[in-house]
Scaffold this active site. Structure first.
Site, PDB file in Angstrom:
ATOM      1  N   TRP A  94       0.818  -1.288  -0.094  1.00  0.00           N
ATOM      2  CA  TRP A  94       0.099   0.181   0.056  1.00  0.00           C
ATOM      3  C   TRP A  94       0.798   1.273  -0.011  1.00  0.00           C
ATOM      4  CZ3 TRP A  94      -0.550  -3.989   3.523  1.00  0.00           C
ATOM      5  CH2 TRP A  94       0.148  -3.951   4.582  1.00  0.00           C
ATOM      6  N   ARG A  95       2.117   1.063   0.069  1.00  0.00           N
ATOM      7  CA  ARG A  95       2.920   2.408  -0.040  1.00  0.00           C
ATOM      8  C   ARG A  95       3.551   2.531  -1.487  1.00  0.00           C
ATOM      9  NH1 ARG A  95       6.433   1.188   5.788  1.00  0.00           N
ATOM     10  NH2 ARG A  95       4.845   2.160   7.124  1.00  0.00           N
ATOM     11  N   SER A 146     -14.473  -9.837  20.005  1.00  0.00           N
ATOM     12  CA  SER A 146     -13.907  -8.900  21.216  1.00  0.00           C
ATOM     13  C   SER A 146     -14.683  -8.767  22.121  1.00  0.00           C
ATOM     14  CB  SER A 146     -13.928  -7.374  20.383  1.00  0.00           C
ATOM     15  OG  SER A 146     -15.317  -7.046  19.728  1.00  0.00           O
ATOM     16  N   CYS A 149      14.635  -0.355  23.244  1.00  0.00           N
ATOM     17  CA  CYS A 149      15.214   1.065  23.329  1.00  0.00           C
ATOM     18  C   CYS A 149      16.617   1.192  22.400  1.00  0.00           C
ATOM     19  CB  CYS A 149      15.490   1.296  24.763  1.00  0.00           C
ATOM     20  SG  CYS A 149      13.761   1.354  25.726  1.00  0.00           S
ATOM     21  N   LEU A 207      -9.908 -12.690   7.892  1.00  0.00           N
ATOM     22  CA  LEU A 207      -9.406 -11.592   8.316  1.00  0.00           C
ATOM     23  C   LEU A 207     -10.241 -11.264   9.676  1.00  0.00           C
ATOM     24  CD1 LEU A 207      -8.420  -8.693   5.762  1.00  0.00           C
ATOM     25  CD2 LEU A 207      -6.829  -9.937   7.393  1.00  0.00           C
ATOM     26  N   TYR A 214      -9.320   8.042  13.624  1.00  0.00           N
ATOM     27  CA  TYR A 214      -7.771   7.574  12.946  1.00  0.00           C
ATOM     28  C   TYR A 214      -7.543   7.379  11.408  1.00  0.00           C
ATOM     29  CZ  TYR A 214      -4.316   4.198  11.667  1.00  0.00           C
ATOM     30  OH  TYR A 214      -3.073   3.658  10.897  1.00  0.00           O
ATOM     31  N   CYS A 243       9.049   0.064  19.615  1.00  0.00           N
ATOM     32  CA  CYS A 243       8.482   0.524  20.880  1.00  0.00           C
ATOM     33  C   CYS A 243       7.016  -0.236  20.956  1.00  0.00           C
ATOM     34  CB  CYS A 243       8.106   1.958  20.623  1.00  0.00           C
ATOM     35  SG  CYS A 243       7.739   2.750  22.297  1.00  0.00           S
ATOM     36  N   GLN A 282      -6.724  -3.713  14.135  1.00  0.00           N
ATOM     37  CA  GLN A 282      -6.536  -5.049  15.004  1.00  0.00           C
ATOM     38  C   GLN A 282      -5.997  -6.043  14.164  1.00  0.00           C
ATOM     39  OE1 GLN A 282     -10.755  -4.472  16.146  1.00  0.00           O
ATOM     40  NE2 GLN A 282      -9.752  -4.483  18.354  1.00  0.00           N
ATOM     41  N   GLU A 339      -5.755   0.519   5.477  1.00  0.00           N
ATOM     42  CA  GLU A 339      -6.034   1.113   6.869  1.00  0.00           C
ATOM     43  C   GLU A 339      -7.064   0.320   7.701  1.00  0.00           C
ATOM     44  OE1 GLU A 339      -3.926   2.816   8.781  1.00  0.00           O
ATOM     45  OE2 GLU A 339      -2.486   3.283   7.124  1.00  0.00           O
ATOM     46  N   ASP A 341      -3.459   5.717  16.611  1.00  0.00           N
ATOM     47  CA  ASP A 341      -3.976   4.656  17.074  1.00  0.00           C
ATOM     48  C   ASP A 341      -3.222   3.937  18.347  1.00  0.00           C
ATOM     49  OD1 ASP A 341      -1.494   3.972  16.139  1.00  0.00           O
ATOM     50  OD2 ASP A 341      -1.973   2.344  14.641  1.00  0.00           O
ATOM     51  N   CYS A 395      13.693  10.077  25.603  1.00  0.00           N
ATOM     52  CA  CYS A 395      12.696   9.579  25.616  1.00  0.00           C
ATOM     53  C   CYS A 395      12.597   9.537  27.284  1.00  0.00           C
ATOM     54  CB  CYS A 395      12.662   7.836  25.391  1.00  0.00           C
ATOM     55  SG  CYS A 395      11.174   7.152  25.928  1.00  0.00           S
TER      56      CYS A 395
END
Length: 398
Positions: free
Chosen positions: A27-28, A322, A202, A83, A123, A195, A45, A40, A141, A211
């Site tokens: 998608w880039r 969920s 780190c 999915l 988002y 992260c 999730q 997106e 997000d 940070c």
């Protein structure tokens, strides 16, 4: 350093890092807003590695907004099969129809219009506006909230809407001029690769020097998030009904209602147990198992007017949504004349039911409930099934 210097450092270093190491994702390849939108929605999730093959298949089948809007919903759901969170697919198609009807098939370069599309929240609208149109809009997000909570040592509960609003304002203030798309993707990339939730790396982090969480030894404590309520349990009994005669080699499936959970997808017929019978899935006594099979047989008779007999246990399986945890027991069943392995309890109860007196051969084709049908293995290529039933059917066909 002053606070503004810390912000400038973060934005500059993060953007440089991203442009050096960013992943080559399908998608880039360009900034087409439709492609960004689809990616997106799929990534919500769901892990990137899982999304890639689905995205490629989806875009080859529905390459434009018009193609998606015009497609039968069954085809869209089939393409999405596996999915999960299928309302995403329905909302995406509904949004595509809105774009065709209101904007001539062109995703509008306007935040209010994009935000007004079905299934597009803050988002997603921020991601589309920044990545596709390079507008300085935040796209916040879970990854972004985690990164910024750590870097600025924010102690507000990220599960609260007020915290999200505050972080959106902070994220907007960090966007470098003319680089909104790359910067927002950099934030997401850092949260996904470096992260991470439980074990942040780190040392390779491009912004570790300032940070605040790391400097205070709190990188594993932040962000603060109230635990969500565990999904409520639901107990169900399902039947894998083998056909006979012209339906030999096929099994009976039904389509779910047009609204609600897993709307319009196909499934094995099953029964939701009342709370007082939920413990039957844990019982090994023949009596309880016979009564459970009896309830299942009665439900199928009432729906189809076919005399269906559960013959024996096939497997147990769980699926966690969920907000709901399905615990299911699957029985093998057929249109047999004689009692099977569940014998006396089921057979006796069914014989007392008036519906049991009607033969399956007397059931006219034009009376058959539209939401039931017999399928062969080949039909699995065209009908969309939820993940749980895909697993069970695959096991059965094998």
């Amino acid at each position: 350093m002053e606070q503004q210097e810390i912000k400038d450092y973060f934005s500059t270093e993060l953007l440089s890092w991203y442009r050096l190491v960013k992943r080559d994702l399908p998608w880039r390849t360009n900034r087409d807003p439709y492609r960004v939108w689809v990616s997106e929605i799929m990534l919500q999730q769901t892990r990137v590695d899982t999304v890639i093959p689905y995205y490629n298949t989806f875009m080859s089948k529905f390459p434009t907004v018009e193609a998606l809007a015009a497609a039968p919903e069954t085809e869209v759901l089939k393409c999405w099969e596996g999915l999960g969170y299928y309302s995403r697919a329905r909302n995406l198609q509904a949004g595509a129809k809105e774009v065709v009807e209101r904007y001539g098939g062109i995703v509008p370069d306007d935040k209010a219009s994009v935000a007004g599309l079905k299934g597009v929240g803050p988002y997603t609208s921020g991601a589309i506006m920044s990545i596709a149109f390079n507008r300085p809009e935040p796209a916040v997000d879970g990854n972004v909230m985690r990164v910024l909570s750590r870097y600025f040592c924010l102690e507000d509960d990220i599960a609260k809407p007020s915290t999200r609003i505050g972080i959106e304002k902070l994220a907007a203030s960090l966007i470098p001029e003319g680089a909104a798309g790359d910067f927002n993707q950099a934030l997401m990339e850092l949260g996904a690769l470096v992260c991470t939730p439980k074990s942040p790396s780190c040392l390779p982090c491009p912004v570790m020097e300032h940070c605040a969480a790391r400097l205070n030894g709190r990188e594993t404590e932040l962000p603060i998030k109230t635990k969500a309520k565990p999904p409520r349990p639901e107990f169900r009994a399902a039947a894998i009904v083998a056909g006979s005669g012209e339906n030999k080699g096929k099994i009976l499936v039904r389509q779910r209602p047009a609204t609600g959970l897993l709307a319009q997808m196909w499934e094995l017929p099953h029964l939701l147990l009342t709370p007082d019978k939920a413990n039957w899935l844990d019982e090994k006594a023949p009596k309880e198992q016979g009564e459970l099979a009896e309830l299942l047989g009665r439900m199928l008779q009432e729906d189809t007017e076919l005399l269906i007999r559960p013959r024996g246990w096939f497997t147990d399986a769980d699926h966690i949504f969920s907000h709901i945890h399905w615990r299911m027991r699957f029985y093998l069943a057929d249109l047999g004349e004689e009692p099977g392995v569940l014998e006396a309890t089921t057979a006796a109860a069914l014989e007392t039911d008036s519906l049991a007196a009607e033969s399956a051969t007397k059931y006219e084709v034009n009376q058959w409930p539209e939401h039931y049908r017999w399928i062969g293995k080949e039909d699995m290529d065209s009908l969309p099934f939820p993940n749980l039933f895909l697993r069970i059917l695959k096991q059965y066909w094998e």
